[in-house]
Design a protein around this motif. Structure first.
Motif, PDB file in Angstrom:
ATOM      1  N   GLY A  75       0.546  -0.908  -0.155  1.00 58.19           N
ATOM      2  CA  GLY A  75       0.171   0.098  -0.083  1.00 58.19           C
ATOM      3  C   GLY A  75       0.819   1.105   0.081  1.00 58.19           C
ATOM      4  N   VAL A  76       2.092   1.253   0.046  1.00 62.31           N
ATOM      5  CA  VAL A  76       3.125   2.320   0.148  1.00 62.31           C
ATOM      6  C   VAL A  76       3.801   2.249  -1.274  1.00 62.31           C
ATOM      7  CG1 VAL A  76       4.919   3.208   0.957  1.00 62.31           C
ATOM      8  CG2 VAL A  76       3.341   1.986   2.443  1.00 62.31           C
ATOM      9  N   ARG A  77       3.490   3.736  -2.007  1.00 65.61           N
ATOM     10  CA  ARG A  77       4.328   3.730  -3.194  1.00 65.61           C
ATOM     11  C   ARG A  77       5.662   3.781  -3.190  1.00 65.61           C
ATOM     12  NH1 ARG A  77       4.243   7.888  -7.617  1.00 65.61           N
ATOM     13  NH2 ARG A  77       4.584   6.795  -9.553  1.00 65.61           N
ATOM     14  N   LEU A  78       6.340   2.964  -3.980  1.00 72.50           N
ATOM     15  CA  LEU A  78       7.833   3.062  -4.166  1.00 72.50           C
ATOM     16  C   LEU A  78       7.989   3.202  -5.709  1.00 72.50           C
ATOM     17  CD1 LEU A  78       8.708  -0.409  -2.494  1.00 72.50           C
ATOM     18  CD2 LEU A  78       8.773   1.860  -1.525  1.00 72.50           C
ATOM     19  N   ILE A  79       9.031   4.314  -5.931  1.00 75.41           N
ATOM     20  CA  ILE A  79       9.471   4.548  -7.228  1.00 75.41           C
ATOM     21  C   ILE A  79      10.438   3.814  -7.649  1.00 75.41           C
ATOM     22  CG2 ILE A  79      10.231   6.678  -8.830  1.00 75.41           C
ATOM     23  CD1 ILE A  79       8.741   8.319  -6.597  1.00 75.41           C
ATOM     24  N   ALA A 103       3.464   5.021   7.147  1.00 72.79           N
ATOM     25  CA  ALA A 103       4.410   5.241   5.911  1.00 72.79           C
ATOM     26  C   ALA A 103       3.745   6.186   5.108  1.00 72.79           C
ATOM     27  CB  ALA A 103       4.605   3.926   5.464  1.00 72.79           C
ATOM     28  N   VAL A 104       4.708   6.976   4.413  1.00 71.66           N
ATOM     29  CA  VAL A 104       4.301   7.952   3.451  1.00 71.66           C
ATOM     30  C   VAL A 104       5.065   7.226   2.186  1.00 71.66           C
ATOM     31  CG1 VAL A 104       4.634  10.144   2.527  1.00 71.66           C
ATOM     32  CG2 VAL A 104       4.144   9.674   4.957  1.00 71.66           C
ATOM     33  N   GLY A 105       4.448   7.386   0.742  1.00 75.20           N
ATOM     34  CA  GLY A 105       4.752   6.626  -0.352  1.00 75.20           C
ATOM     35  C   GLY A 105       6.050   7.654  -0.712  1.00 75.20           C
ATOM     36  N   ALA A 106       6.633   7.071  -1.753  1.00 76.10           N
ATOM     37  CA  ALA A 106       7.889   7.833  -2.132  1.00 76.10           C
ATOM     38  C   ALA A 106       7.553   9.041  -3.053  1.00 76.10           C
ATOM     39  CB  ALA A 106       8.716   6.672  -2.908  1.00 76.10           C
ATOM     40  N   ASP A 107       6.286   8.872  -3.527  1.00 80.63           N
ATOM     41  CA  ASP A 107       5.873   9.877  -4.393  1.00 80.63           C
ATOM     42  C   ASP A 107       5.811  11.273  -3.560  1.00 80.63           C
ATOM     43  OD1 ASP A 107       3.743   8.435  -3.212  1.00 80.63           O
ATOM     44  OD2 ASP A 107       2.373   9.390  -4.410  1.00 80.63           O
ATOM     45  N   HIS A 129      10.034  12.761  -1.503  1.00 78.52           N
ATOM     46  CA  HIS A 129      10.951  13.079  -2.318  1.00 78.52           C
ATOM     47  C   HIS A 129      11.892  11.819  -2.973  1.00 78.52           C
ATOM     48  CE1 HIS A 129      10.575  17.311  -1.298  1.00 78.52           C
ATOM     49  NE2 HIS A 129      10.530  16.698  -0.126  1.00 78.52           N
ATOM     50  N   GLY A 130      10.910  10.879  -3.283  1.00 76.45           N
ATOM     51  CA  GLY A 130      11.463   9.748  -4.010  1.00 76.45           C
ATOM     52  C   GLY A 130      11.888   8.587  -3.142  1.00 76.45           C
ATOM     53  N   VAL A 131      11.663   8.790  -1.845  1.00 67.37           N
ATOM     54  CA  VAL A 131      11.969   7.729  -0.869  1.00 67.37           C
ATOM     55  C   VAL A 131      10.937   7.429  -0.048  1.00 67.37           C
ATOM     56  CG1 VAL A 131      13.473   6.567   0.767  1.00 67.37           C
ATOM     57  CG2 VAL A 131      14.433   8.196  -0.956  1.00 67.37           C
ATOM     58  N   ALA A 132      10.385   6.059   0.330  1.00 66.84           N
ATOM     59  CA  ALA A 132       9.424   6.028   1.089  1.00 66.84           C
ATOM     60  C   ALA A 132       9.655   6.417   2.518  1.00 66.84           C
ATOM     61  CB  ALA A 132       8.684   4.474   1.027  1.00 66.84           C
TER      62      ALA A 132
END
Length: 111
Positions: A53-57, A97-101, A104-107
């Motif tokens: 559920g946490v966005r990774l880039i 958690a906060v997604g990478a989006d 600043h590009g890092v969860a």
């Protein structure tokens, strides 16, 4: 911190030498015990499973994917993130958690 690599063992070796630190297996891959800020090396798939559920880039491996930040109170962390306009994801272990989006590009994982 979590790094993503295609060959977890090969990626872990130089860090273990650099930190002169032991390596141990974890569900996601390998963990280098650096003291207060251990370094996890995982495949993209295993880290995505851990951070459901946490966005990774995605980037070419190896890449820094997540920063794990220890907090005294996860609920207070979640409230602070929400007050800042972020919508944190609550993970199965209770971490937020906060997604990478949004990071600043890092969860960013607070646990």
């Amino acid at each position: 911190m979590a790094l993503v690599a295609g060959d977890v063992a090969a990626a872990a070796r130089p860090y273990a030498r650099l930190f002169d630190a032991p390596v141990r297996a974890i569900a996601e891959g390998l963990l280098i015990e650096t003291g207060t800020a251990p370094l996890a090396i995982a495949t993209a798939e295993s880290l995505a499973h851990r951070l459901r559920g946490v966005r990774l880039i995605a980037r070419p491996a190896p890449w820094a994917a997540a920063l794990f930040i220890r907090v005294a109170d996860r609920e207070v962390a979640a409230e602070a993130l929400a007050a800042g306009g972020l919508a944190p994801t609550v993970l199965p272990d209770g971490s937020v958690a906060v997604g990478a989006d949004r990071g600043h590009g890092v969860a960013l994982v607070f646990g």
